[in-house]
Scaffold this active site. Structure first.
Site, mmCIF file in Angstrom:
data_model
loop_
_atom_site.group_PDB
_atom_site.id
_atom_site.type_symbol
_atom_site.label_atom_id
_atom_site.label_comp_id
_atom_site.label_asym_id
_atom_site.label_seq_id
_atom_site.Cartn_x
_atom_site.Cartn_y
_atom_site.Cartn_z
ATOM 1 N N THR A 112 18.102 19.083 17.014
ATOM 2 C CA THR A 112 17.715 18.906 18.409
ATOM 3 C C THR A 112 17.702 17.438 18.818
ATOM 4 O OG1 THR A 112 15.448 19.124 17.626
ATOM 5 C CG2 THR A 112 16.392 21.014 18.762
ATOM 6 N N GLY A 113 18.048 16.544 17.896
ATOM 7 C CA GLY A 113 18.203 15.144 18.281
ATOM 8 C C GLY A 113 17.033 14.256 17.899
ATOM 9 N N GLU A 336 31.911 48.191 14.572
ATOM 10 C CA GLU A 336 31.711 47.303 15.728
ATOM 11 C C GLU A 336 31.533 48.107 17.011
ATOM 12 O OE1 GLU A 336 30.983 44.328 15.188
ATOM 13 O OE2 GLU A 336 31.657 44.289 13.097
HETATM 14 P P1 ADP Z 1 17.704 16.314 14.107
HETATM 15 O O1 ADP Z 1 17.335 14.977 13.565
HETATM 16 O O2 ADP Z 1 16.751 16.825 15.131
HETATM 17 O O3 ADP Z 1 18.010 17.340 13.064
HETATM 18 P P2 ADP Z 1 20.037 14.907 14.942
HETATM 19 O O4 ADP Z 1 19.451 13.815 15.715
HETATM 20 O O5 ADP Z 1 20.466 14.592 13.542
HETATM 21 O O6 ADP Z 1 19.075 16.155 14.918
HETATM 22 O O7 ADP Z 1 21.272 15.507 15.753
HETATM 23 C C1 ADP Z 1 22.558 15.658 15.192
HETATM 24 C C2 ADP Z 1 23.625 15.357 16.220
HETATM 25 O O8 ADP Z 1 23.605 16.326 17.276
HETATM 26 C C3 ADP Z 1 23.416 14.034 16.909
HETATM 27 O O9 ADP Z 1 24.017 12.998 16.182
HETATM 28 C C4 ADP Z 1 24.100 14.255 18.255
HETATM 29 O O10 ADP Z 1 25.493 14.073 18.158
HETATM 30 C C5 ADP Z 1 23.837 15.711 18.530
HETATM 31 N N1 ADP Z 1 22.634 15.882 19.370
HETATM 32 C C6 ADP Z 1 21.502 16.520 18.997
HETATM 33 N N2 ADP Z 1 20.596 16.510 20.000
HETATM 34 C C7 ADP Z 1 21.168 15.842 21.027
HETATM 35 C C8 ADP Z 1 20.724 15.510 22.345
HETATM 36 N N3 ADP Z 1 19.500 15.868 22.794
HETATM 37 N N4 ADP Z 1 21.557 14.817 23.136
HETATM 38 C C9 ADP Z 1 22.786 14.468 22.697
HETATM 39 N N5 ADP Z 1 23.252 14.755 21.471
HETATM 40 C C10 ADP Z 1 22.480 15.446 20.636
HETATM 41 ZN ZN ZN Z 2 27.406 44.932 11.863
#
Ligand code: ADP
Ligand code: ZN
Length: 530
Positions: A112-113, A336
Site C-alpha cells: 500500500t506504499g 466454470e
Molecule cells: P509497502 O511498503 O506498503 O509494502 P511499497 O511502498 O513497497 O509497499 O510499495 C511497492 C510499490 O507499489 C511502490 O514502489 C510503488 O511503485 C507502488 N505503490 C504502492 N502504493 C502506492 C501509492 N499509494 N502511490 C503510488 N505508488 C504506490
Molecule cells: Zn473453481
C-alpha cells in the site's frame, strides 16, 4: 623427438589420454573455481561473511522520491507532513512548543506504499534515509540482531550529524522483531527478545534534537509488544489502507506518467475495475499493460492492454499453449459454468464478468467476479452466497459426469477458510454462542507456529468443527439444488464455453435469455469515506 614421444603413446589412444587428463585435472579446476566463487561473493557482499553484526542498512540520499509519487493516501500524507516540517527546521518547531514524534508506525496491508511514504518523507525533507527489514535482524545467531540494531542507529546518528538535518530510519516488517514477548515462552526466543530490547534501548537513548526519526511498518499492529507502543516510542500510528476508487485513479495516474497512453484510455474505468487492488498491484497493472503493448508492437498503450493487464494481475498469465484433452476441457467447462451460473442466480453476490476455460496461473479455467464497488463489510448472507458460488465448480462437475476432479481443491480450501472465519471470527454461527469467538490465536515467528494456544475447550472445538461442517453442507445443498433446477442453462453455458473458450456476461445473458440488470452501474461512484 616429438614424433617419438607421440609414438610412445600409441598404447593409449589420444582420446583416452585427454579423457584421463581431464579427470585428473577436474578436482583442481573445481577447487580453483570454488575459491574464485567465494572471493567473488565476498567482494560482492562487502565481506559479509565477516560482518554478521553489521546492520546492512540500505542508504539512499533523500530527494529522489517525493509526495508527488505517492497517491491515494492523503490522510497519511497529512499526518506525516508534521514530521517533514520538523526535519526541515527542528529549531523553529521546538520554539513553537511542538512535540516531536520519535517513532511513527505505518500500519497497513502489503503493497500500500508504506516504504514509499517513508522514502517520500525523507525526500521531501531532504534528509538521508536508512532502511532495513525486521526479518534482517532476526538471524540464526544469538546477539546478531541486537548488534545490528545498534549498528543501524549508529549509522543513522553519524549521517544525521554529517547532513546536519537529521534523517529517517525505516524498519519494514517490524513485527518480525517486535512480537509480543509472551509469545516466545518455551520457544527459546532469546535472540528475538534481545533484538527487541536493543531496539527499545536505542529508541529511549536518542533524543529528537539529533533530528533522527524512526518510521516502522507493519501489517499487524495487534501482535506488537506493547512496550514498543508506549509514549516516547512508536506512539504515533498512521493507517495506510487500501486505496478507494479515487485513490486508485490517482495511483494509476502516477504510474502512467512515463507510459504513452492511447486517447481512449479511461483510468477512472480501470480504477473502477480494480477494487481491493493495492498500490503495488496497480503499479504492476501499468507495467504489464506497457509490456503487452510492446509485445503487440503498438505505438501506445490502449484500453485493451490495460484491461488485459488487470486480468493478468488478478489471475496470472494465460497459458495459451497448454493443450487439454477433450474430456478435460468438458470438465473445466462444467466447472466454470457452475461458478458462473451461480454467480448469476445467487442473490447478493457479485455477478461474473467473464468466464473462460483457458488455463491461467494455477487454475484450469477461471470465472472473474470482480466486486462492483468498494466494500468495507460483508454480511452473513453475502458470505454464504460466496460459498455457494465457490462450490458451484464442484457441483457442475458432479452434475455433468457424476465425478469430480482435483480442480476443486482451491475452491474447497477457500470455502473451508470462509466457513471457519464465519464461525470463529465473525460470530456468524447459528448454534454456538456468537460472542465467544472473537479471537484467533495464531502467533507466527519466522514462518513457524510457535504458540498455537486455543482459548477454548475441546468440547467447543468439536462444536466449532460441527458448525463449520453444517455451514459448508448447507451451501453445497443450495448449489446442488440451484444447478439441478437450471440444468438446461448449465448445459447451454458449458457447451458455449467448449466452443468459444471465453464468454463475457453480456453474451451469457443473451444466450440464456436473461434480462439486463435493472441498476446500471454508475461510472462516477462518489468518493468513499471510511
Ligand atoms: P509497502 O511498503 O506498503 O509494502 P511499497 O511502498 O513497497 O509497499 O510499495 C511497492 C510499490 O507499489 C511502490 O514502489 C510503488 O511503485 C507502488 N505503490 C504502492 N502504493 C502506492 C501509492 N499509494 N502511490 C503510488 N505508488 C504506490
Ligand atoms: Zn473453481
Amino acid at each position: 623427438m616429438i614424433k617419438d614421444n607421440v609414438n610412445d603413446f600409441t598404447v593409449v589412444p589420444p582420446e583416452l589420454f585427454w579423457r584421463q587428463l581431464f579427470f585428473q585435472l577436474l578436482p583442481i579446476v573445481g577447487l580453483i573455481a570454488f575459491f574464485w566463487f567465494i572471493s567473488y561473493r565476498n567482494s560482492q557482499m562487502g565481506n559479509k561473511l565477516f560482518s554478521f553484526g553489521k546492520s546492512r542498512a540500505q542508504v539512499s540520499g533523500g530527494g529522489k522520491v517525493t509526495f508527488a509519487d505517492v497517491a491515494g493516501v492523503d490522510e497519511a500524507k497529512e499526518e506525516l507532513q508534521e514530521v517533514i516540517e520538523f526535519l526541515k527546521d527542528p529549531k523553529k518547531f521546538e520554539r513553537l512548543g511542538g512535540k516531536i514524534p520519535k517513532g511513527v508506525l505505518l500500519v497497513g496491508p502489503p503493497g500500500t506504499g508504506k516504504t514509499l511514504l517513508a522514502k517520500a518523507v525523507a525526500g521531501e525533507a531532504g534528509v538521508p534515509f536508512f532502511s532495513l527489514s525486521g526479518s534482517d535482524f532476526v538471524e540464526m545467531f544469538v546477539g546478531v540482531g541486537a548488534s545490528r540494531v545498534r549498528d543501524l542507529f549508529e549509522q543513522g546518528r553519524k549521517a544525521a550529524k554529517v547532513s546536519g538535518k537529521g534523517g529517517i530510519i525505516f524498519i519494514d516488517e517490524i513485527d518480525a522483531v517486535g512480537r509480543q514477548r509472551f509469545a516466545g515462552i518455551g520457544g527459546g526466543n532469546d535472540e528475538r527478545e534481545q533484538t527487541l530490547n536493543a531496539l527499545l534501548v536505542e529508541m529511549d537513548g536518542f533524543n529528537t534534537v539529533s533530528g533522527l526519526i524512526l518510521i516502522a511498518a507493519t501489517n499487524r499492529p495487534d501482535t506488537l509488544d506493547p512496550a514498543l507502543l508506549r509514549p516516547g516510542r512508536f506512539d504515533r500510528q498512521v493507517v495506510v489502507g487500501l486505496p478507494d476508487i479515487n485513490g486508485r485513479e490517482g495511483i494509476l495516474k502516477v504510474h502512467v506518467k512515463n507510459i504513452k497512453l492511447g486517447n481512449e484510455v479511461n483510468l477512472r474505468r480501470v480504477a473502477q475495475l480494480t477494487v481491493y487492488f493495492s498500490g503495488a498491484d496497480l503499479a504492476n497493472v501499468c507495467n504489464e499493460a506497457a509490456l503487452l503493448a510492446a509485445r503487440r508492437n503498438k505505438e501506445t498503450v490502449g484500453m485493451e492492454e490495460m484491461l488485459a493487464a488487470v486480468e493478468r494481475v488478478t489471475m496470472g498469465p494465460e497459458k495459451k499453449s497448454h493443450v487439454t484433452s477433450k474430456k478435460e476441457k468438458e470438465m473445466t467447462a462444467y466447472h466454470e459454468a457452475g461458478h458462473a451460473l451461480l454467480s448469476l442466480l445467487v442473490e447478493g453476490v457479485d455477478t461474473f464478468t467473464k468466464v473462460s476455460i483457458i488455463p491461467r496461473g494455477m487454475a484450469g479455467g477461471y470465472t472473474l467476479t470482480p466486486p462492483k464497488e468498494d466494500k468495507h463489510y460483508m454480511s452473513k448472507k453475502e458470505l454464504k452466497g460466496i460459498m455457494v458460488v465457490l462450490l458451484g465448480g464442484m457441483v457442475g462437475e458432479e452434475i455433468h459426469m457424476n465425478d469430480t476432479t482435483t480442480g476443486v481443491s482451491n475452491d474447497l480450501q477457500k470455502v473451508g477458510e470462509l466457513a471457519r472465519n464465519m464461525v470463529c471470527q465473525y460470530g456468524m454461527s447459528e448454534k454456538l454462542d456468537k460472542l465467544s469467538f472473537g479471537r484467533q490465536n495464531h502467533q507466527m515467528f519466522l514462518g513457524r507456529d510457535l504458540f498455537e494456544g486455543k482459548d477454548y475447550s475441546e468440547e467447543t472445538a468439536r462444536k466449532i468443527d460441527e458448525e463449520i461442517h453444517n455451514l459448508v453442507r448447507a451451501s453445497y445443498d443450495t448449489a446442488r439444488d440451484l444447478l439441478a433446477r437450471n440444468r438446461d442453462k448449465l448445459d447451454l453455458l458449458a457447451r458455449r464455453l467448449i466452443e468459444k473458450e471465453t464468454i463475457d456476461i453480456e453474451e451469457t445473458r443473451v444466450l440464456l435469455g436473461l434480462p439486463e440488470p435493472q441498476v446500471s452501474q454508475n461510472p462516477e461512484i462518489p468518493p468513499q469515506t471510511a
